[in-house]
Write a protein that holds these residues in place. Sequence first.
Motif, PDB file in Angstrom:
ATOM      1  N   LEU A  83       0.798  -1.226   0.000  1.00 25.56           N
ATOM      2  CA  LEU A  83       0.000   0.000   0.000  1.00 25.56           C
ATOM      3  C   LEU A  83       0.828   1.272   0.000  1.00 25.56           C
ATOM      4  N   ALA A  84       2.138   1.148   0.201  1.00 32.66           N
ATOM      5  CA  ALA A  84       2.944   2.359   0.339  1.00 32.66           C
ATOM      6  C   ALA A  84       4.391   2.066   0.003  1.00 32.66           C
ATOM      7  N   GLN A  85       5.108   3.123  -0.185  1.00 29.78           N
ATOM      8  CA  GLN A  85       6.524   3.045  -0.534  1.00 29.78           C
ATOM      9  C   GLN A  85       7.356   2.563   0.663  1.00 29.78           C
ATOM     10  N   ASN A  86       6.850   2.748   1.848  1.00 33.61           N
ATOM     11  CA  ASN A  86       7.513   2.227   3.046  1.00 33.61           C
ATOM     12  C   ASN A  86       6.503   2.191   4.187  1.00 33.61           C
ATOM     13  N   PHE A  87       6.877   1.548   5.286  1.00 32.63           N
ATOM     14  CA  PHE A  87       5.958   1.491   6.422  1.00 32.63           C
ATOM     15  C   PHE A  87       6.728   1.416   7.743  1.00 32.63           C
ATOM     16  N   CYS A  88       6.025   1.777   8.810  1.00 38.42           N
ATOM     17  CA  CYS A  88       6.541   1.664  10.176  1.00 38.42           C
ATOM     18  C   CYS A  88       5.716   0.595  10.878  1.00 38.42           C
ATOM     19  N   LEU A  89       6.381  -0.252  11.646  1.00 40.59           N
ATOM     20  CA  LEU A  89       5.662  -1.261  12.423  1.00 40.59           C
ATOM     21  C   LEU A  89       5.365  -0.705  13.815  1.00 40.59           C
ATOM     22  N   ALA A  96       7.684   7.857   7.472  1.00 40.46           N
ATOM     23  CA  ALA A  96       6.772   6.717   7.242  1.00 40.46           C
ATOM     24  C   ALA A  96       5.576   7.119   6.377  1.00 40.46           C
ATOM     25  N   HIS A  97       5.198   6.207   5.490  1.00 39.06           N
ATOM     26  CA  HIS A  97       4.050   6.419   4.600  1.00 39.06           C
ATOM     27  C   HIS A  97       2.851   5.550   4.988  1.00 39.06           C
ATOM     28  N   ALA A  98       3.058   4.534   5.789  1.00 38.19           N
ATOM     29  CA  ALA A  98       1.965   3.648   6.186  1.00 38.19           C
ATOM     30  C   ALA A  98       2.372   2.943   7.477  1.00 38.19           C
ATOM     31  N   PHE A  99       1.425   2.204   8.053  1.00 34.21           N
ATOM     32  CA  PHE A  99       1.682   1.549   9.340  1.00 34.21           C
ATOM     33  C   PHE A  99       1.113   0.139   9.335  1.00 34.21           C
ATOM     34  N   VAL A 100       1.724  -0.713  10.155  1.00 32.99           N
ATOM     35  CA  VAL A 100       1.200  -2.065  10.309  1.00 32.99           C
ATOM     36  C   VAL A 100       1.326  -2.428  11.781  1.00 32.99           C
ATOM     37  N   SER A 129      -1.495   4.642   0.330  1.00 33.29           N
ATOM     38  CA  SER A 129      -1.036   5.767   1.140  1.00 33.29           C
ATOM     39  C   SER A 129      -1.037   7.061   0.340  1.00 33.29           C
ATOM     40  N   ARG A 130      -1.599   8.089   0.948  1.00 34.05           N
ATOM     41  CA  ARG A 130      -1.608   9.406   0.303  1.00 34.05           C
ATOM     42  C   ARG A 130      -0.250  10.094   0.401  1.00 34.05           C
ATOM     43  N   ARG A 131       0.659   9.563   1.176  1.00 31.35           N
ATOM     44  CA  ARG A 131       2.026  10.105   1.134  1.00 31.35           C
ATOM     45  C   ARG A 131       2.807   9.490  -0.029  1.00 31.35           C
ATOM     46  N   THR A 132       2.474   8.272  -0.411  1.00 32.07           N
ATOM     47  CA  THR A 132       3.101   7.667  -1.588  1.00 32.07           C
ATOM     48  C   THR A 132       2.412   8.130  -2.873  1.00 32.07           C
ATOM     49  N   TYR A 133       1.113   8.264  -2.811  1.00 27.33           N
ATOM     50  CA  TYR A 133       0.329   8.676  -3.987  1.00 27.33           C
ATOM     51  C   TYR A 133      -0.448   9.949  -3.665  1.00 27.33           C
ATOM     52  N   ASP A 190       9.598  21.453  -4.451  1.00 23.29           N
ATOM     53  CA  ASP A 190       8.710  21.009  -3.371  1.00 23.29           C
ATOM     54  C   ASP A 190       8.818  19.488  -3.271  1.00 23.29           C
ATOM     55  N   GLU A 191       9.323  18.979  -2.161  1.00 27.26           N
ATOM     56  CA  GLU A 191       9.560  17.529  -2.086  1.00 27.26           C
ATOM     57  C   GLU A 191       8.262  16.725  -2.127  1.00 27.26           C
ATOM     58  N   ASP A 192       7.121  17.394  -1.884  1.00 26.46           N
ATOM     59  CA  ASP A 192       5.859  16.658  -1.965  1.00 26.46           C
ATOM     60  C   ASP A 192       5.396  16.475  -3.416  1.00 26.46           C
ATOM     61  N   LEU A 193       6.071  17.106  -4.350  1.00 26.51           N
ATOM     62  CA  LEU A 193       5.722  16.961  -5.767  1.00 26.51           C
ATOM     63  C   LEU A 193       6.806  16.178  -6.507  1.00 26.51           C
ATOM     64  N   ALA A 194       7.573  15.389  -5.767  1.00 26.69           N
ATOM     65  CA  ALA A 194       8.751  14.728  -6.350  1.00 26.69           C
ATOM     66  C   ALA A 194       8.546  13.239  -6.587  1.00 26.69           C
ATOM     67  N   ALA A 195       7.299  12.785  -6.631  1.00 29.97           N
ATOM     68  CA  ALA A 195       7.061  11.347  -6.811  1.00 29.97           C
ATOM     69  C   ALA A 195       7.682  10.842  -8.108  1.00 29.97           C
ATOM     70  N   THR A 196       7.647  11.656  -9.148  1.00 27.72           N
ATOM     71  CA  THR A 196       8.202  11.176 -10.413  1.00 27.72           C
ATOM     72  C   THR A 196       9.723  11.037 -10.319  1.00 27.72           C
ATOM     73  N   SER A 197      10.376  11.893  -9.538  1.00 28.37           N
ATOM     74  CA  SER A 197      11.820  11.729  -9.335  1.00 28.37           C
ATOM     75  C   SER A 197      12.099  10.470  -8.524  1.00 28.37           C
ATOM     76  N   TYR A 198      11.278  10.233  -7.524  1.00 28.96           N
ATOM     77  CA  TYR A 198      11.431   8.999  -6.750  1.00 28.96           C
ATOM     78  C   TYR A 198      11.344   7.794  -7.683  1.00 28.96           C
ATOM     79  N   ASP A 199      10.381   7.809  -8.583  1.00 26.78           N
ATOM     80  CA  ASP A 199      10.221   6.695  -9.527  1.00 26.78           C
ATOM     81  C   ASP A 199      11.456   6.535 -10.418  1.00 26.78           C
ATOM     82  N   VAL A 200      12.006   7.646 -10.884  1.00 24.55           N
ATOM     83  CA  VAL A 200      13.228   7.562 -11.700  1.00 24.55           C
ATOM     84  C   VAL A 200      14.330   6.865 -10.909  1.00 24.55           C
ATOM     85  N   ALA A 201      14.462   7.237  -9.635  1.00 23.77           N
ATOM     86  CA  ALA A 201      15.494   6.639  -8.782  1.00 23.77           C
ATOM     87  C   ALA A 201      15.296   5.130  -8.638  1.00 23.77           C
ATOM     88  N   VAL A 202      14.053   4.700  -8.460  1.00 25.67           N
ATOM     89  CA  VAL A 202      13.775   3.276  -8.290  1.00 25.67           C
ATOM     90  C   VAL A 202      14.001   2.521  -9.593  1.00 25.67           C
TER      91      VAL A 202
END
Lengths: 239, 239, 239, 239, 239, 239
Positions: free
Chosen positions: B109-115, B176-180, C223-227, D119-131
């Motif tokens: 659901l997210a790019q990363n998560f915190c437990l 963190a982007h999500a939680f579990v 997640s709205r922080r990922t998307y 704005d780091e909140d608008l950087a999802a596409t850069s994150y994707d490039v990195a991955v």
Amino acid sequence: MELAVIIPVLAMSDEMIRARIELLREKALPTTQFHIYQSQRGPGAIESRCDRQLAGDEVMRLSCQAQRDGCAAAIVWCAGDPAVDAARELVDIPVIGTGEAGMLFAYHLAQNFCLLTGDEDLAATSYDVAVRSGLGRRMVSIRGIQMSVEKLRTDREAALEKLAQVAEEAVRQDGAHAFVFGCLALTGMGEALTERIGLPVVDSAHCAVSLAESLVKMGLRYSRRTYAAPPVLPENLRL
Amino acid sequence: MELAVIIPVLAMSDEMIRARIELLREKALPTTQFHIYQSQRGPGAIESRCDRQLAGDEVMRLSCQAQRDGCAAAIVWCAGDPAVDAARELVDIPVIGTGEAGMLFAYHLAQNFCLLTGDEDLAATSYDVAVRSGLGRRMVSIRGIQMSVEKLRTDREAALEKLAQVAEEAVRQDGAHAFVFGCLALTGMGEALTERIGLPVVDSAHCAVSLAESLVKMGLRYSRRTYAAPPVLPENLRL
Amino acid sequence: MELAVIIPVLAMSDEMIRARIELLREKALPTTQFHIYQSQRGPGAIESRCDRQLAGDEVMRLSCQAQRDGCAAAIVWCAGDPAVDAARELVDIPVIGTGEAGMLFAYHLAQNFCLLTGDEDLAATSYDVAVRSGLGRRMVSIRGIQMSVEKLRTDREAALEKLAQVAEEAVRQDGAHAFVFGCLALTGMGEALTERIGLPVVDSAHCAVSLAESLVKMGLRYSRRTYAAPPVLPENLRL
Amino acid sequence: MELAVIIPVLAMSDEMIRARIELLREKALPTTQFHIYQSQRGPGAIESRCDRQLAGDEVMRLSCQAQRDGCAAAIVWCAGDPAVDAARELVDIPVIGTGEAGMLFAYHLAQNFCLLTGDEDLAATSYDVAVRSGLGRRMVSIRGIQMSVEKLRTDREAALEKLAQVAEEAVRQDGAHAFVFGCLALTGMGEALTERIGLPVVDSAHCAVSLAESLVKMGLRYSRRTYAAPPVLPENLRL
Amino acid sequence: MELAVIIPVLAMSDEMIRARIELLREKALPTTQFHIYQSQRGPGAIESRCDRQLAGDEVMRLSCQAQRDGCAAAIVWCAGDPAVDAARELVDIPVIGTGEAGMLFAYHLAQNFCLLTGDEDLAATSYDVAVRSGLGRRMVSIRGIQMSVEKLRTDREAALEKLAQVAEEAVRQDGAHAFVFGCLALTGMGEALTERIGLPVVDSAHCAVSLAESLVKMGLRYSRRTYAAPPVLPENLRL
Amino acid sequence: MELAVIIPVLAMSDEMIRARIELLREKALPTTQFHIYQSQRGPGAIESRCDRQLAGDEVMRLSCQAQRDGCAAAIVWCAGDPAVDAARELVDIPVIGTGEAGMLFAYHLAQNFCLLTGDEDLAATSYDVAVRSGLGRRMVSIRGIQMSVEKLRTDREAALEKLAQVAEEAVRQDGAHAFVFGCLALTGMGEALTERIGLPVVDSAHCAVSLAESLVKMGLRYSRRTYAAPPVLPENLRL
């Protein structure tokens, strides 16, 4: 140094155990004394994750007993490392997993390694050791020699022949640079195989002894932040 | 669908178990029937690798029992996933680890998560689940709320407050982007927390049920090459 | 539950789509209602990254439409997952990529998996799904059966035969432990193939439906922080 | 060398584009001629994965046009690299993603890097490039300067000040060794910032030009096994 | 631009060096001037880590000399990159390792690559470059053509034939998508091989020149946090 | 066992070396004899990659000398491991890098570790050891105590105090579970620090000795496929 050898399986006669201790002694320090701690219940041999689980309670109990008896460290006689991490939580002496010890040396001696075992279909616990320890990043394959433990015990020459053949396949097909034994029935054949194939063959049981001796000498033990003492324990696991 | 819920700990009263099953029912299919299988021996709670080991034999036995009874799948009520891999070797029905199930959804659901857990110093078994499954690559932290299970049970509002506070720290400090949930005493608080913080909070126990239902519906089970049937077994683990 | 099925390609007749929905229904909850949303423009089929791009705008538009219509989730009928991540930014309902859903289950069921597809030279979009999701760490190979989609549709028995043959090669040569379909024309053949080869074959389209049902039941979304929601949007993509 | 610059957004006036081309010229070979190819439809700016998708069709069309016009390579003026991989399938000339080009140099120049953006909140596409590129393994953080593009354009001195401040935070808190621009509105400020902070600041747009020139000079293009030509294409994408 | 070419081996006659510079010139900018800096002591060729070490002192000394002489950058003529990281600490101009430069381009142009070299048993230094740079994550194999350097020099057609044959094996057996030369005796054969096999073949020496030209044009150098200036130095290494 | 200790730096007086050997003896086997091999030329200390390169030729020469003299193994007294890999190619006895030896034990004893050193800005060679060996995957930080080697030598109590303080910061801020010395001037302080902080502190020099003793006892050496003998060598490096 008093060193506990925990035998987590039932299918080894006193004689077999004595023979194995003799093998360990060959590479141990002259001052190292081995003390056998054998399971009272559990599986005959460890060939699956089920067996590993069934063997684990006794590994914990015997680790405690070893510490109470004044042993400086304990090694667990099985390359699947049953309950080794749990035992490290329980006691203050180092508890060495034979499987992880062997992989640590193989990882160090070469850019990659192949794990040699009796039957690769019974090597799930070795696979788990590789994943959990992170040392599996350099493991290029797991290869079995498809020989019964009986045969293996009675006909060492045939076993060596088969090991050499499988190792050469691993060199050719997997690009292996070194080898490690993932089955302790192979203990004692490392040097002869090394001579045959000209590449390092790590005898995991010897590594476990060596690692135990090293840690004791240096006064090192496993991190209590990684292996914290359990807050509650049954009576028989208290020190 | 008949679904076994294996309770691998002793410290839960019948009433507590019933309350938890009620929580599971809320998110389960209307046709899912839960059957409780509680350990007869083992630890009160699972707070260490020792506890995980001590709980494992019963998880194996109860998994077999569940299959014999005709259950379509089993879930193990503990986020430390005791003996789940061993049980998968034993039986032909899916055995779901609650911890791994929750991480699988959080990973997705997210790019990363915190437990999130009760006490991060008692989370070694969750750490192991993360490593073994490989899902830990997206786990940025393990954070505890430092609240006793008692307090947690009697004062849900305070628990929620504390969870929200710790989750916000995880967002700010760990990104963190999500939680579990890494502790099943938190079961049932996922939705309320999601509402509070606006980020997905994965309720691991619900995920385990959902995953079990999905696998059964699709006729899927764990790979027999990854979880091969053990060659030899004690009588009580034969099907 | 109202579930949108977005068909991002033009080359499927109404009849073909109906046939596929029938396949989905077999593994779906009885209460799940499928609603078809078909692209008005875009590629005939998705066999390249170009096709994926050409299909993406409609996936976004149709995701919005699905949410406006009250659907609880949407699945995108293509294992290349066109614009799925973009659609997750746009809408509040879960948008499921069929490719990622299948890999998630395959990742979970075995230590590694092989992706089976029609033509491995047209599988770049599946490769991308594996990389982006991180699930590719357990993907040992991509193998095609080299059969035209036409042939595949009319001669299921031959297709199954070919799949079994290729899967067995993957076991022998790549050490595969499980399989996942990377081409939705194979949908519905998972169980039969599982029976043939005795290893799990994950039918990605069924997984997408199952995952959608699970997320909706649990009230989970991405997640709205990922998307994060895009700051500016063309009118037709506003909700 | 004739080099296409594809502008995949609508919100740039002719004057702005000319100003940017002037910046490119400063670091380009004297013999490099820039040809502008601007989108006719698509988003104003690229601040999300939705925008990236909306911009992609035109990137494909314009890449084809550039090749037809005899350009030796094309660079896409956006650090989110919209449809760059799809365009590489379509045409025989190299299509360079500005984001990936910048990261390639940053990866090479230091043990790790921080991505600087508006704005780091608008950087999802850069994150994707990195991955997708795998270069993200050395990316320690994404940091924004929280300045509007307007402000940024009119007050370069303030922008530089803010960049220096954020970069120093990245050194102190993230241990950053180098920097790369993840937003092309920052183009042209790399050298001044390098001077200020004494660490390499990679100006992604210049890297894209340099990389294009290098590939053309060496006669290199992207692998046709990684970027296979699509089997079927709409008329406007045929060469 | 004045560009130093450091020849870290003794076994190249002036004529051979001149021939190689001619090859470099073909792909260099017309304004680039090459200046030869040849070792006064060290190994004849670099075929082992020992040779790499023996060659390193002179690489450091000659890098300093190059900077003192006003060169804008230096490239080291050996794909094993002897002392390149040490030289980057010493001087303020970029020092380019030919091996790393080639891998950087190969990494970028395809999803994976195979390293082609004279004798794969003499490629340990290339393996090290792959590990240290992290670019080895995309390296699927190292393959040698088993041809003496003499033969290689006098019979280019036979060399090309052998390279094509080995490259095709790498495609078939390793799934290679691109190639890079790990031996500079192959310099100049990249384009012809590219034509033969239809996949990119990266000529590492040309890449080193191109990378040097790019960095100089952009005013970029290696990070001083990654390559800090040594606190103490022998006199001959001071600038 | 005759064990060579190679001192690759010039700035250590005979007295200082004797003092260090005394420290080694404390944890060595009673039968281990140390033989000093000191460089005749090279850097005073190793604080950079330049120093590492400058020290390497002598490490190779002295490794050969040690083997000729009948030593069973050699350890190199510097945590930056200068030319250790080259020496392994040259000789048949194990050549141990002190830095890698320490990391191997730290990796094994905990889930992660922090490297403690004099000045973290002079630790590039330790960083390289971590990357090359792959053991750096568990290294969470490198922290220096900012104390001159002089001060460190004369005021052990102050040094210990500072180490404890820095280690506690590493626990709090980096989540460190164990420590390893990245600077041999700290040798001998591991046990006292372990006592102070209650977590394992790995004394790298002792590990090198222990590892050498273990390998010799077990008849193990480095793989000749990883460290192939160089085909050509200068006279002084022939055995």
